[in-house]
Design a protein around this motif. Structure first.
Motif, PDB file in Angstrom:
ATOM      1  N   ARG A  88       0.857  -1.186   0.000  1.00  0.00           N
ATOM      2  CA  ARG A  88       0.000   0.000   0.000  1.00  0.00           C
ATOM      3  C   ARG A  88       0.893   1.235   0.000  1.00  0.00           C
ATOM      4  O   ARG A  88       1.881   1.279   0.747  1.00  0.00           O
ATOM      5  N   VAL A  89       0.552   2.222  -0.832  1.00  0.00           N
ATOM      6  CA  VAL A  89       1.370   3.418  -0.993  1.00  0.00           C
ATOM      7  C   VAL A  89       0.493   4.650  -0.828  1.00  0.00           C
ATOM      8  O   VAL A  89      -0.606   4.720  -1.398  1.00  0.00           O
ATOM      9  N   GLN A  90       0.978   5.607  -0.049  1.00  0.00           N
ATOM     10  CA  GLN A  90       0.323   6.904   0.103  1.00  0.00           C
ATOM     11  C   GLN A  90       1.209   7.952  -0.559  1.00  0.00           C
ATOM     12  O   GLN A  90       2.364   8.135  -0.171  1.00  0.00           O
ATOM     13  N   PHE A  91       0.651   8.629  -1.580  1.00  0.00           N
ATOM     14  CA  PHE A  91       1.398   9.655  -2.297  1.00  0.00           C
ATOM     15  C   PHE A  91       1.030  11.026  -1.723  1.00  0.00           C
ATOM     16  O   PHE A  91      -0.099  11.495  -1.890  1.00  0.00           O
ATOM     17  N   ASN A  92       1.979  11.667  -1.060  1.00  0.00           N
ATOM     18  CA  ASN A  92       1.745  13.014  -0.538  1.00  0.00           C
ATOM     19  C   ASN A  92       2.208  14.071  -1.537  1.00  0.00           C
ATOM     20  O   ASN A  92       1.466  14.976  -1.898  1.00  0.00           O
ATOM     21  N   THR A  93       3.438  13.933  -1.971  1.00  0.00           N
ATOM     22  CA  THR A  93       3.999  14.826  -2.980  1.00  0.00           C
ATOM     23  C   THR A  93       5.115  14.064  -3.676  1.00  0.00           C
ATOM     24  O   THR A  93       5.761  13.208  -3.058  1.00  0.00           O
ATOM     25  N   VAL A 123       5.995 -10.832   6.149  1.00  0.00           N
ATOM     26  CA  VAL A 123       6.710  -9.741   6.809  1.00  0.00           C
ATOM     27  C   VAL A 123       6.231  -8.433   6.191  1.00  0.00           C
ATOM     28  O   VAL A 123       6.240  -8.284   4.962  1.00  0.00           O
ATOM     29  N   THR A 124       5.795  -7.498   7.018  1.00  0.00           N
ATOM     30  CA  THR A 124       5.346  -6.186   6.542  1.00  0.00           C
ATOM     31  C   THR A 124       6.344  -5.133   6.990  1.00  0.00           C
ATOM     32  O   THR A 124       6.696  -5.057   8.166  1.00  0.00           O
ATOM     33  N   ILE A 137       6.339  10.322   0.520  1.00  0.00           N
ATOM     34  CA  ILE A 137       5.657   9.056   0.226  1.00  0.00           C
ATOM     35  C   ILE A 137       5.757   8.185   1.463  1.00  0.00           C
ATOM     36  O   ILE A 137       6.808   8.123   2.110  1.00  0.00           O
ATOM     37  N   SER A 138       4.679   7.504   1.809  1.00  0.00           N
ATOM     38  CA  SER A 138       4.724   6.474   2.842  1.00  0.00           C
ATOM     39  C   SER A 138       4.114   5.207   2.261  1.00  0.00           C
ATOM     40  O   SER A 138       3.168   5.274   1.464  1.00  0.00           O
ATOM     41  N   GLU A 139       4.666   4.074   2.629  1.00  0.00           N
ATOM     42  CA  GLU A 139       4.161   2.818   2.066  1.00  0.00           C
ATOM     43  C   GLU A 139       4.406   1.664   3.012  1.00  0.00           C
ATOM     44  O   GLU A 139       5.255   1.736   3.911  1.00  0.00           O
ATOM     45  N   GLU A 140       3.657   0.604   2.796  1.00  0.00           N
ATOM     46  CA  GLU A 140       3.874  -0.668   3.459  1.00  0.00           C
ATOM     47  C   GLU A 140       4.057  -1.730   2.393  1.00  0.00           C
ATOM     48  O   GLU A 140       3.286  -1.780   1.428  1.00  0.00           O
ATOM     49  N   ARG A 234      -1.592  -6.083  -5.202  1.00  0.00           N
ATOM     50  CA  ARG A 234      -1.216  -7.426  -4.764  1.00  0.00           C
ATOM     51  C   ARG A 234      -1.021  -8.325  -5.972  1.00  0.00           C
ATOM     52  O   ARG A 234      -1.648  -8.132  -7.027  1.00  0.00           O
ATOM     53  N   GLY A 235      -0.146  -9.291  -5.817  1.00  0.00           N
ATOM     54  CA  GLY A 235       0.061 -10.286  -6.850  1.00  0.00           C
ATOM     55  C   GLY A 235      -0.799 -11.508  -6.604  1.00  0.00           C
ATOM     56  O   GLY A 235      -0.888 -11.995  -5.475  1.00  0.00           O
ATOM     57  N   LEU A 236      -1.446 -11.989  -7.655  1.00  0.00           N
ATOM     58  CA  LEU A 236      -2.260 -13.195  -7.575  1.00  0.00           C
ATOM     59  C   LEU A 236      -1.490 -14.421  -8.060  1.00  0.00           C
ATOM     60  O   LEU A 236      -1.680 -15.520  -7.544  1.00  0.00           O
ATOM     61  N   ARG A 237      -0.661 -14.216  -9.055  1.00  0.00           N
ATOM     62  CA  ARG A 237       0.168 -15.296  -9.605  1.00  0.00           C
ATOM     63  C   ARG A 237       1.319 -14.661 -10.367  1.00  0.00           C
ATOM     64  O   ARG A 237       1.241 -13.500 -10.771  1.00  0.00           O
ATOM     65  N   PRO A 238       2.403 -15.396 -10.563  1.00  0.00           N
ATOM     66  CA  PRO A 238       3.534 -14.813 -11.283  1.00  0.00           C
ATOM     67  C   PRO A 238       3.270 -14.725 -12.779  1.00  0.00           C
ATOM     68  O   PRO A 238       2.460 -15.463 -13.345  1.00  0.00           O
ATOM     69  N   LEU A 239       3.965 -13.804 -13.417  1.00  0.00           N
ATOM     70  CA  LEU A 239       4.024 -13.709 -14.867  1.00  0.00           C
ATOM     71  C   LEU A 239       5.423 -14.116 -15.296  1.00  0.00           C
ATOM     72  O   LEU A 239       6.415 -13.696 -14.704  1.00  0.00           O
TER      73      LEU A 239
END
Length: 277
Positions: A88-93, A123-124, A137-140, A234-239
């Motif tokens: 998850r990503v939060q875009f501030n600037t 692991v998060t 930017i803040s993200e997990e 999120r990834g469901l399966r690899p490409l």
């Protein structure tokens, strides 16, 4: 000898500085495409993943090409395969090219779960990217360590009708160059004998972060006036390279877009993006 408790890594942190050098930015541009960027220009969304890199010595790298476990990230057992599950990503600037910046990282959660393929350790990690005294930017990020098992390659969920769509061609050279600019040593992306013989894939695996970057870039080309607010993916399966795949999307309500990567009509990666006009 007892294995260290991975939960003891919760709260562990590290700080990485980066100058966001215009030459390094140019290498990312040459890999992902786009106009040349100059000092002061905004860094495109998710390009922060090519910077703030902890360059561990070669003798500190594990057999899969990642840094040996038990450093910043917790130990997970040498037999487990590591994958980037989503985030998850939060875009501030936007971060700006050529302006010194800092990333502060903290392990905020470690959980052991049981799935269809066996034991999984999630692991998060929280990252906060600061520039000029503010959080840009803040993200997990969610990282999963799974026991060796045959990878799930076939999709089961059909892709929805798209309002915009672009076809991507994940050549081995593209995968190698993205590994290079992100300093990602994971051998599944460039070492064909390793990925097929050790991890059981039929070919080189496309990077999850690059897929997320491509999904967002396609949205921005379709909606150049949209200002990004937040992204969950999120990834469901690899490409697997070199088979082409599509990045696509549609609006689900004002200011909210559904993004995805699909192949053969089924979903491989999903994302929800919030933005303002």
């Amino acid at each position: 000898m007892n294995q260290p408790d991975p939960a003891a890594w919760i709260g562990r942190g590290e700080t990485m500085a980066d100058a966001l050098d215009v030459t390094a930015v140019g290498r990312v541009t040459a890999t992902l495409g786009g106009p040349a960027l100059n000092i002061g220009d905004p860094l495109p969304p998710l390009w922060q993943w090519a910077f703030f890199i902890s360059a561990v010595p070669i003798d500190s790298v594990g057999p899969d090409g990642h840094p040996a476990r038990g450093g910043f990230l917790p130990p997970a057992g040498d037999d487990r395969n590591r994958m980037w599950a989503g985030g998850r990503v939060q875009f501030n600037t936007p971060l700006r090219v050529g302006v010194p910046a800092e990333r502060r990282s903290t392990v905020i959660d470690v959980k052991e779960k049981t799935g269809r393929t066996g034991s999984l350790m999630f692991v998060t990690v929280r990252h906060e990217y600061g520039q000029d005294g503010a959080i840009a930017i803040s993200e997990e990020q969610d990282i999963v360590y799974r026991q060796p098992s045959p990878p799930r390659l076939a999709g089961t969920e059909p892709a929805p009708a798209a309002a915009w769509r672009e076809t991507m061609h994940p050549t081995p050279v593209l995968l190698f160059r993205y590994s290079a600019v992100t300093f990602n040593g994971h051998r599944i992306h460039y070492d064909h004998p390793y990925v097929t013989q050790q991890e059981g894939y039929p070919g080189l695996v496309v990077h999850g972060p690059m897929i997320a970057t491509m999904m967002v870039a396609a949205f921005r080309r379709a909606h150049p006036d949209g200002k990004l607010s937040s992204l969950s993916y999120r990834g469901l399966r690899p490409l697997v390279a070199p088979t082409p795949f599509d990045v696509a999307g549609r609006m689900v309500e004002p200011g909210v877009a559904e993004l995805w990567a699909e192949q053969d009509g089924t979903l491989a990666h999903q994302a929800h993006l919030r933005f303002t006009a």
